[in-house]
Design a protein around this motif. Structure first.
Motif, PDB file in Angstrom:
ATOM      1  N   LYS A  21       0.914  -1.089  -0.044  1.00  0.00           N
ATOM      2  CA  LYS A  21       0.066  -0.074   0.046  1.00  0.00           C
ATOM      3  C   LYS A  21       0.918   1.301   0.266  1.00  0.00           C
ATOM      4  O   LYS A  21       1.942   1.240   0.355  1.00  0.00           O
ATOM      5  N   VAL A  22       0.422   2.212  -0.572  1.00  0.00           N
ATOM      6  CA  VAL A  22       0.929   3.443  -0.615  1.00  0.00           C
ATOM      7  C   VAL A  22       0.872   4.199   0.900  1.00  0.00           C
ATOM      8  O   VAL A  22      -0.286   3.929   1.480  1.00  0.00           O
ATOM      9  N   LYS A  23       1.734   4.611   1.568  1.00  0.00           N
ATOM     10  CA  LYS A  23       1.779   5.166   2.770  1.00  0.00           C
ATOM     11  C   LYS A  23       1.532   6.614   2.579  1.00  0.00           C
ATOM     12  O   LYS A  23       2.139   7.801   1.766  1.00  0.00           O
ATOM     13  N   VAL A  24       0.117   7.135   3.414  1.00  0.00           N
ATOM     14  CA  VAL A  24       0.029   8.556   3.344  1.00  0.00           C
ATOM     15  C   VAL A  24       0.358   9.106   4.804  1.00  0.00           C
ATOM     16  O   VAL A  24      -0.237   8.717   5.621  1.00  0.00           O
ATOM     17  N   PHE A  25       0.813  10.521   4.645  1.00  0.00           N
ATOM     18  CA  PHE A  25       1.268  11.072   5.813  1.00  0.00           C
ATOM     19  C   PHE A  25       0.118  12.188   5.904  1.00  0.00           C
ATOM     20  O   PHE A  25       0.167  13.027   5.732  1.00  0.00           O
ATOM     21  N   HIS A  26      -0.889  11.608   6.814  1.00  0.00           N
ATOM     22  CA  HIS A  26      -1.935  12.398   7.131  1.00  0.00           C
ATOM     23  C   HIS A  26      -1.633  13.848   7.997  1.00  0.00           C
ATOM     24  O   HIS A  26      -2.240  14.545   8.155  1.00  0.00           O
ATOM     25  N   ASP A  27      -0.369  13.766   8.469  1.00  0.00           N
ATOM     26  CA  ASP A  27       0.166  14.979   9.172  1.00  0.00           C
ATOM     27  C   ASP A  27       0.700  15.844   8.374  1.00  0.00           C
ATOM     28  O   ASP A  27       1.160  17.037   9.019  1.00  0.00           O
ATOM     29  N   VAL A  28       0.868  15.647   7.233  1.00  0.00           N
ATOM     30  CA  VAL A  28       1.847  16.380   6.198  1.00  0.00           C
ATOM     31  C   VAL A  28       0.753  17.039   5.167  1.00  0.00           C
ATOM     32  O   VAL A  28       0.451  16.195   3.833  1.00  0.00           O
ATOM     33  N   LEU A  29      -0.091  18.025   5.347  1.00  0.00           N
ATOM     34  CA  LEU A  29      -1.161  18.367   4.493  1.00  0.00           C
ATOM     35  C   LEU A  29      -0.982  19.817   4.017  1.00  0.00           C
ATOM     36  O   LEU A  29      -0.040  20.466   4.387  1.00  0.00           O
ATOM     37  N   PHE A  30      -1.699  20.019   2.745  1.00  0.00           N
ATOM     38  CA  PHE A  30      -1.258  21.065   1.953  1.00  0.00           C
ATOM     39  C   PHE A  30      -2.584  21.858   1.583  1.00  0.00           C
ATOM     40  O   PHE A  30      -3.526  21.154   1.073  1.00  0.00           O
ATOM     41  N   ASP A  31      -2.996  22.926   1.600  1.00  0.00           N
ATOM     42  CA  ASP A  31      -4.110  23.695   1.003  1.00  0.00           C
ATOM     43  C   ASP A  31      -3.650  24.574  -0.345  1.00  0.00           C
ATOM     44  O   ASP A  31      -4.591  25.062  -0.828  1.00  0.00           O
ATOM     45  N   SER A  32      -2.377  24.522  -0.822  1.00  0.00           N
ATOM     46  CA  SER A  32      -1.960  24.897  -1.866  1.00  0.00           C
ATOM     47  C   SER A  32      -1.375  23.791  -2.759  1.00  0.00           C
ATOM     48  O   SER A  32      -0.332  23.166  -2.222  1.00  0.00           O
ATOM     49  N   LEU A  33      -1.647  23.749  -3.912  1.00  0.00           N
ATOM     50  CA  LEU A  33      -1.049  22.820  -4.774  1.00  0.00           C
ATOM     51  C   LEU A  33       0.143  23.119  -5.221  1.00  0.00           C
ATOM     52  O   LEU A  33       1.306  22.312  -5.208  1.00  0.00           O
ATOM     53  N   GLU A  34       0.705  24.355  -5.205  1.00  0.00           N
ATOM     54  CA  GLU A  34       2.011  24.797  -5.436  1.00  0.00           C
ATOM     55  C   GLU A  34       2.912  24.421  -4.487  1.00  0.00           C
ATOM     56  O   GLU A  34       4.034  24.102  -4.574  1.00  0.00           O
ATOM     57  N   ASP A  35       2.422  24.671  -3.118  1.00  0.00           N
ATOM     58  CA  ASP A  35       3.277  24.397  -1.844  1.00  0.00           C
ATOM     59  C   ASP A  35       3.367  22.797  -1.883  1.00  0.00           C
ATOM     60  O   ASP A  35       4.547  22.627  -1.611  1.00  0.00           O
ATOM     61  N   ALA A  36       2.407  22.248  -2.179  1.00  0.00           N
ATOM     62  CA  ALA A  36       2.543  20.636  -2.298  1.00  0.00           C
ATOM     63  C   ALA A  36       3.657  20.204  -3.188  1.00  0.00           C
ATOM     64  O   ALA A  36       4.404  19.246  -2.984  1.00  0.00           O
ATOM     65  N   GLU A  37       3.542  20.709  -4.382  1.00  0.00           N
ATOM     66  CA  GLU A  37       4.385  20.277  -5.494  1.00  0.00           C
ATOM     67  C   GLU A  37       5.814  20.747  -5.227  1.00  0.00           C
ATOM     68  O   GLU A  37       6.669  19.853  -5.575  1.00  0.00           O
ATOM     69  N   TRP A  38       5.982  22.138  -4.634  1.00  0.00           N
ATOM     70  CA  TRP A  38       7.374  22.222  -4.259  1.00  0.00           C
ATOM     71  C   TRP A  38       7.974  21.511  -3.357  1.00  0.00           C
ATOM     72  O   TRP A  38       9.124  21.142  -3.261  1.00  0.00           O
ATOM     73  N   HIS A  39       6.920  21.133  -2.114  1.00  0.00           N
ATOM     74  CA  HIS A  39       7.422  20.253  -1.086  1.00  0.00           C
ATOM     75  C   HIS A  39       7.846  18.836  -1.811  1.00  0.00           C
ATOM     76  O   HIS A  39       9.081  18.205  -1.255  1.00  0.00           O
ATOM     77  N   VAL A  40       7.250  18.108  -2.457  1.00  0.00           N
ATOM     78  CA  VAL A  40       7.421  16.840  -3.268  1.00  0.00           C
ATOM     79  C   VAL A  40       8.879  17.192  -3.891  1.00  0.00           C
ATOM     80  O   VAL A  40       9.841  16.017  -3.927  1.00  0.00           O
TER      81      VAL A  40
END
Length: 112
Positions: A77-96
């Motif tokens: 299974k894919v591991k989801v980090f429910h404590d690392v959340l983003f409200d902005s796709l740009e912030d999320a993509e930069w983090h990744v």
């Protein structure tokens, strides 16, 4: 002419950790357009074979994302980090992007 998506070597592109200008290009224009060199780098990050690749899971369409990680072995299974959340796709993509950069180069990307 062959582009990064049809080049059989693109998924093995070697990322030079000194080429931080490519990371800056991505950060400054996450949605593109991107230079040919950045497209090669991103192709490697997204499609190159390396276990534990980070990705995003959409929790609320267009509004909320969580960090996730591919399993080490196929079928797990894919591991989801429910404590690392983003409200902005740009912030999320930069983090990744930064996580993948470190995974592939061994170097932290400190541009913030």
């Amino acid at each position: 002419m062959m582009d990064h998506t049809s080049d059989p070597n693109a998924a093995r592109y070697v990322i030079d950790p000194e080429r931080t200008e490519l990371a800056l290009e991505f950060r400054n224009c996450i949605r593109g357009p991107h230079s040919e060199e950045l497209r090669k780098l991103m192709h490697r990050m997204r499609w190159g074979a390396f276990p534990g690749r980070y990705l995003l899971v959409m929790l609320e369409p267009g509004r909320r994302w969580a960090l996730a990680q591919m399993p080490q072995e196929r079928g797990q299974k894919v591991k989801v980090f429910h404590d690392v959340l983003f409200d902005s796709l740009e912030d999320a993509e930069w983090h990744v992007f930064k996580l993948r950069w470190k995974a592939l180069t061994g170097a932290e990307l400190n541009l913030d």
